[in-house]
Design an enzyme around this catalytic site. Structure first.
Site: not given
Length: 467
Positions: A44-45, A274, A446
């Site tokens: 399925t994935c 689900g 950063h």
């Protein structure tokens, strides 16, 4: 005469094909069985789940950015228009490339592939029914058959007007109004795709919040973000019926607790309540493999109650996630090979690939309160993160939950752009039993979004420096 193998794997999704790869690496003679109609590996994935949905999420996000944000960034365009057939084609191209890649990996690791339906017919024996029928002998059988869409009584899926996640990946035109039944990961991701390209989207959720298994604060803020983007929500509501006409679907909706009934008209309906384990017609009853009343195979460290029969992934208990299935697979095969296979389910991350993303690992605040665990919280908003501010992507926050006495990280929850990438740091720290101070005192580049994770960890001890 039947061919004999050390390991026969039924199902070629992330659990199955990764089990096959690891078995091949460890020198086990291995076969894998796949019954998908398109004769493609990947489950399925790769075929109708994780991969095609991410292809559409990426393309639709770029479309919306080009349409709405380019001008503000100083980029002039002569007009942006949607080419849906091409968007769907590039999705299919990505699927083909990756499924072909899995086929290559089977050959690379000397795994024999059988196309057809696998069924256990006796201890150590598997029949494959495909274009021809063959019987295989196996010292070990690994069941990796995954899961399937959970149906909704009264709302019959036809993959045309009323679709599952499979049909939602291939709608031939943009619906004017798409109703998504279910406010979980799949519904929100696919709802986001079609909203970005022009659909009105309404999410109907039985519970009183979306993403019900995630941290409550995350759920609330994420719903606000989606609402700001244009998604409508009907919470604490249930769909009790659907009537299809030629041009639309009329849904009967009522409060979950009972009350006044209303009708919602939609061009298309996505049922996303689900998934359930796919464990029928495997011959489990033939050899006596035990399942629970929901169909999950009962295991102890991937061993079923029958010697030589193992199970991994969505068909056993635990998170129904591709990466969980992959870890199951590796651990299972290593146990078969006499090694120490293990999976730490406390550190399996969960990601919603919307824009922004949502990612979490470990315990939520609600779980810690219920368990009576004393904890500390550190939070940091992306509004105060220099990279997020510069990129005009300031929605969301990072939350770190740590043990009040030991400072061990118990859970991390992120709403923000690239949250799925940022959560990996938290997973690693938790896997090694690390503390919030370990994150807080680790140098982060950063300007990056990852600094928000560090600042949230600093906030656990009250020394956030950038907000």
């Amino acid at each position: 005469m039947s061919e004999s193998f050390d390991v026969v794997i039924i199902g070629a999704g992330p659990g199955g094909y990764n089990a096959a790869i690891r078995a091949g690496q460890l020198g086990l003679k291995t076969a894998i069985i796949e019954k998908r109609d398109n004769k493609k590996l990947g489950g399925t994935c790769l075929n109708v789940g994780c991969i095609p949905s991410k292809a559409l999420l990426h393309a639709s996000q770029l479309y919306e950015i080009a349409e709405k944000d380019f001008a503000g960034l100083g980029i002039k365009t002569s007009g942006v228009s949607l080419d849906l057939p091409q968007m769907l084609k590039q999705k299919d191209d990505a699927v083909d490339a990756l499924t072909n890649g899995v086929e290559f990996l089977m050959k690379k690791n000397k795994v024999t592939t059988f196309l057809g339906a696998g069924e256990i017919i006796a201890p150590g024996k598997v029949r494959v029914t495909g274009e021809k029928t063959v019987e295989l002998e196996a010292k070990n059988i690994v069941i990796a058959t995954g899961s399937e869409v959970t149906p909704l009584p009264g709302v019959e899926i036809d993959e045309t007007q009323i679709v599952s996640s499979t049909g939602a990946l291939a709608l031939p035109k943009v619906p004017k109004h798409l109703v998504v039944i279910g406010g979980g990961v799949i519904g929100l991701e696919l709802g986001s795709v079609w909203r970005r390209v022009g659909a009105k989207v309404t999410v109907v959720e039985f519970l009183d919040r979306i993403l019900p298994t995630m941290d409550g604060e995350v759920s609330k803020q994420f719903q606000r973000i989606l609402k700001k983007q244009g998604v409508d929500f009907k919470l604490s509501s249930k769909v009790t019926g659907a009537k299809k006409n030629k041009s639309n679907v009329k849904l009967t909706v009522e409060p979950a607790a009972g009350g006044e009934v209303e009708t919602i008209t939609a061009d298309a309906v996505l049922v996303a309540i689900g998934r359930r384990p796919h464990t029928d017609k495997l011959g489990l009853e033939t050899v006596g493999v035990k399942t629970d009343k929901r169909g999950f195979i009962l295991t102890d460290h991937f061993k079923t109650n029958v010697d030589g029969v193992w199970a991994v992934g969505d068909c056993i208990h635990g998170p129904m996630l591709a990466h969980k299935a992959e870890d199951d697979a590796v651990a299972c095969i290593e146990l078969i090979a006499g090694k120490a296979g293990h999976v730490n389910y406390e550190t399996v991350p969960n990601v919603v690939y919307t824009y922004p993303e949502v990612a979490s690992v470990g315990k939520t605040e609600e779980q810690l309160k219920e368990e009576g665990v004393s904890y500390k919280t550190g939070k940091f908003p992306f509004m105060a993160n220099s990279r997020a501010k510069t990129n005009h992507e300031t929605d969301g926050f990072v939350k770190v939950l740590a043990d009040a006495e030991t400072d061990r990280v118990l859970g991390v929850h992120i709403v923000g752009v690239e949250a799925g990438e940022l959560i990996a740091e938290a997973v690693s720290v938790m896997e090694f039993g690390g503390a919030s101070e370990d994150i807080a005192r680790t140098c982060h580049a950063h300007p990056t979004r990852s600094e928000a994770v560090r600042q949230a960890a600093m906030a656990v001890e009250g020394w956030t420096m950038q907000a």
